[in-house]
Design an enzyme around this catalytic site. Structure first.
Site, PDB file in Angstrom:
ATOM      1  N   ASN A  30       0.800  -1.221   0.000  1.00 46.00           N
ATOM      2  CA  ASN A  30       0.000   0.000   0.000  1.00 46.00           C
ATOM      3  C   ASN A  30       0.835   1.273   0.000  1.00 46.00           C
ATOM      4  O   ASN A  30       0.349   2.327  -0.386  1.00 46.00           O
ATOM      5  CB  ASN A  30      -0.955   0.010   1.199  1.00 46.00           C
ATOM      6  CG  ASN A  30      -0.270  -0.368   2.487  1.00 46.00           C
ATOM      7  OD1 ASN A  30       0.243  -1.470   2.619  1.00 46.00           O
ATOM      8  ND2 ASN A  30      -0.234   0.548   3.428  1.00 46.00           N
ATOM      9  N   CYS A  86      -2.487   5.493   7.786  1.00 43.08           N
ATOM     10  CA  CYS A  86      -2.690   5.061   9.164  1.00 43.08           C
ATOM     11  C   CYS A  86      -1.547   5.546  10.039  1.00 43.08           C
ATOM     12  O   CYS A  86      -1.726   5.799  11.214  1.00 43.08           O
ATOM     13  CB  CYS A  86      -2.758   3.548   9.266  1.00 43.08           C
ATOM     14  SG  CYS A  86      -3.205   2.751   7.744  1.00 43.08           S
TER      15      CYS A  86
HETATM   16  C1  LIG Z   1      -6.638  -0.050   3.404  1.00 42.26           C
HETATM   17  C2  LIG Z   1      -5.989  -1.334   3.603  1.00 42.26           C
HETATM   18  C3  LIG Z   1      -6.358  -2.190   4.653  1.00 42.26           C
HETATM   19  C4  LIG Z   1      -7.388  -1.792   5.664  1.00 42.26           C
HETATM   20  O1  LIG Z   1      -8.663  -1.829   5.122  1.00 42.26           O
HETATM   21  P1  LIG Z   1      -9.909  -1.141   5.873  1.00 42.26           P
HETATM   22  O2  LIG Z   1     -11.049  -1.453   4.956  1.00 42.26           O
HETATM   23  O3  LIG Z   1      -9.587   0.291   6.001  1.00 42.26           O
HETATM   24  O4  LIG Z   1     -10.052  -1.824   7.181  1.00 42.26           O
HETATM   25  C5  LIG Z   1      -5.726  -3.392   4.755  1.00 42.26           C
HETATM   26  N1  LIG Z   1      -4.761  -3.759   3.887  1.00 42.26           N
HETATM   27  C6  LIG Z   1      -4.372  -2.965   2.884  1.00 42.26           C
HETATM   28  C7  LIG Z   1      -3.310  -3.431   1.955  1.00 42.26           C
HETATM   29  C8  LIG Z   1      -4.966  -1.737   2.700  1.00 42.26           C
HETATM   30  O5  LIG Z   1      -4.560  -0.952   1.709  1.00 42.26           O
END
Ligand SMILES: *Cc1c(COP(=O)(O)O)cnc(C)c1O
Length: 443
Positions: free
Chosen positions: A198, A378
């Protein structure tokens, strides 16, 4: 209300929405305010077609899908149709799709659900799984996972429930298949490797890891280790065919694929030994209790259907814009691209600008109408540098000076050129303000 009447209302509600002046005004306002939103890895806007598909399920087909009356059945039909569509896209079965509240919950369910299934004996019905032996279960993951994978695993390790191995990535942000496979031991029950990161967008060799795990299982006649991948970031661009990837568990969410936030799913391959984390009414075959988020489920299916249909075109379009932005920004002195140049998502640009604070640059960009991020969304409330960029072997300073631009459907060539134009001035200004000359050893 008869089912036929409900359907008529569903259709009426949808078409009313289409011409809604209020919605159009909102869309226009947000468009005018925003020059270039480049934070699609944090979240995407809901596609109008997704919103349209969802709306009837808030107020017309609002009933509880567990209710046996006709209204409940109408809502259930929406859930069933969504499940069917998603199963097709994943190349899995309908009973393998477990709806959750998002990516975080899916990751936690995958990890805690698998670990609990071997550490809580009643569900094993006396059969110790082969390959687990007498020792505590072992889990393999990578240093470049999302916190939603790392944190539950760290917690399980700290509390003595599992033994944990974190595989290092190469300096290019890609893990080595052999490193992962070599770490498998007789008590390894789970391997969790993110599909595409991410922060730096690097694509991991999940398919090859999957093949290697299948071989290992066969050679050791074990059902373990299972393979989990978090595909939240990749779903819009890469193939998420679970047969091709050879995964047993796969995480997706709505908020990264132009669907709603607060909805996600975990693909759980048939026969996988897993326990629920949430217990209650027994929805989702007992794996995830709680009244289904019907509009969210319908929206997630529509969103995945749309991204699936436009994957190829959108990938090609964004790769061009991504490379243009990378080349443009690397013309600035003392910059460096974080993560492999090709093995990366078509929408991810992550650059370290030496001698600047990423947070400050991000705020300057925001004032000029460009929204991007530093580290992951985050982590940006803390000043800790990104664990992913540090995992590449970069210095703290380089991690602090990193910016992530993630492109998306709304991104145009003009947006990219605008960023290329304004960025040198911002960097120059910040560098002049910087009192210290920072570590240059990685440049
Ligand atoms: C955004 C994200 C999450 C978290 O997802 P939520 O729907 O916000 O709980 C987990 N893993 C990855 C790779 C993400 O990009």
């Amino acid at each position: 209300m008869t089912q036929k009447q409900t359907r008529t209302q569903l259709a009426a509600c949808s078409s009313q929405l289409e011409g809604s002046a209020e919605l159009q005004a909102t869309a226009k306002r947000s468009y005018v305010m925003r020059k270039a939103y480049m934070d699609h890895a944090a979240t995407t806007p809901v596609d109008p077609a997704v919103l349209k598909a969802m709306l009837p399920y808030f107020s017309v087909a609002f009933a509880n899908p567990s209710s046996l009356h006709s209204a409940g059945q109408e809502a259930l039909a929406g859930v069933k149709q969504a499940r069917k569509k998603i199963a097709e896209i994943l190349n899995g079965h309908e009973d393998e799709v477990v709806f959750t509240s998002g990516g975080t919950e899916s990751d936690n369910l995958a990890i805690c659900g698998i670990v609990n299934s071997v550490t809580q004996p009643p569900l094993l019905r006396g059969a110790t799984p082969k390959g687990v032996g007498g020792s505590i279960p072992h889990v393999i993951t990578t240093e470049i996972e999302h916190h939603a994978v790392l944190e539950p695993l760290n917690h399980l390790e700290k509390t003595g429930k599992i033994e944990l191995t974190k595989i290092k990535s190469g300096p290019d942000g890609v893990v080595n298949v052999k490193d992962v496979l070599d770490a498998i031991k007789s008590n390894t029950i789970l391997v969790s490797v993110i599909h595409a990161n991410n922060e730096i967008g690097t694509i991991q060799p999940v398919e090859e890891i999957g093949k290697g795990i299948l071989k290992w299982r066969k050679a050791n006649s074990s059902i373990y280790p299972y393979l989990h991948t978090d595909a939240c970031q990749s779903a819009g661009y890469l193939d998420i065919n679970v047969e091709k990837l050879h995964v047993d568990l796969l995480t997706l969410n709505g908020g990264k694929v132009y669907g709603p936030k607060g909805i996600g799913l975990l693909f759980v391959r048939r026969g996988t030994k897993i326990q629920p984390v949430l217990r209650g009414g027994g929805q989702e075959k007992g794996l995830r209790s709680g009244t289904e988020n019907v509009p969210g489920i319908v929206g997630l299916a529509k969103a995945l259907e749309l991204t699936h249909a436009h994957k190829q075109d959108e990938t090609a379009r964004l790769e061009f814009l991504r490379d243009r932005l990378i080349q443009g920004l690397l013309r600035i002195s003392k910059t460096r691209l974080n993560g492999h140049a090709e093995k990366r998502l078509p929408n991810n640009v992550n650059i370290s600008f030496m001698d600047i604070e990423g947070e400050a640059a991000m705020l300057y960009l925001d004032a000029k109408g460009v929204q991007c991020s530093t580290g992951s969304a985050c982590a940006s409330s803390s000043l800790d540098p990104s664990h992913v960029i540090l995992a590449l072997g970069m210095s703290y300073e380089a991690a602090h000076g990193s910016l992530r631009f993630t492109l998306g459907k709304s991104t145009t060539k003009a947006d990219v050129d605008y960023v290329i134009k304004i960025m040198p001035g911002i960097v120059e200004r910040l560098r002049k303000m910087s009192p210290v000359s920072l570590d240059m050893k990685h440049f």
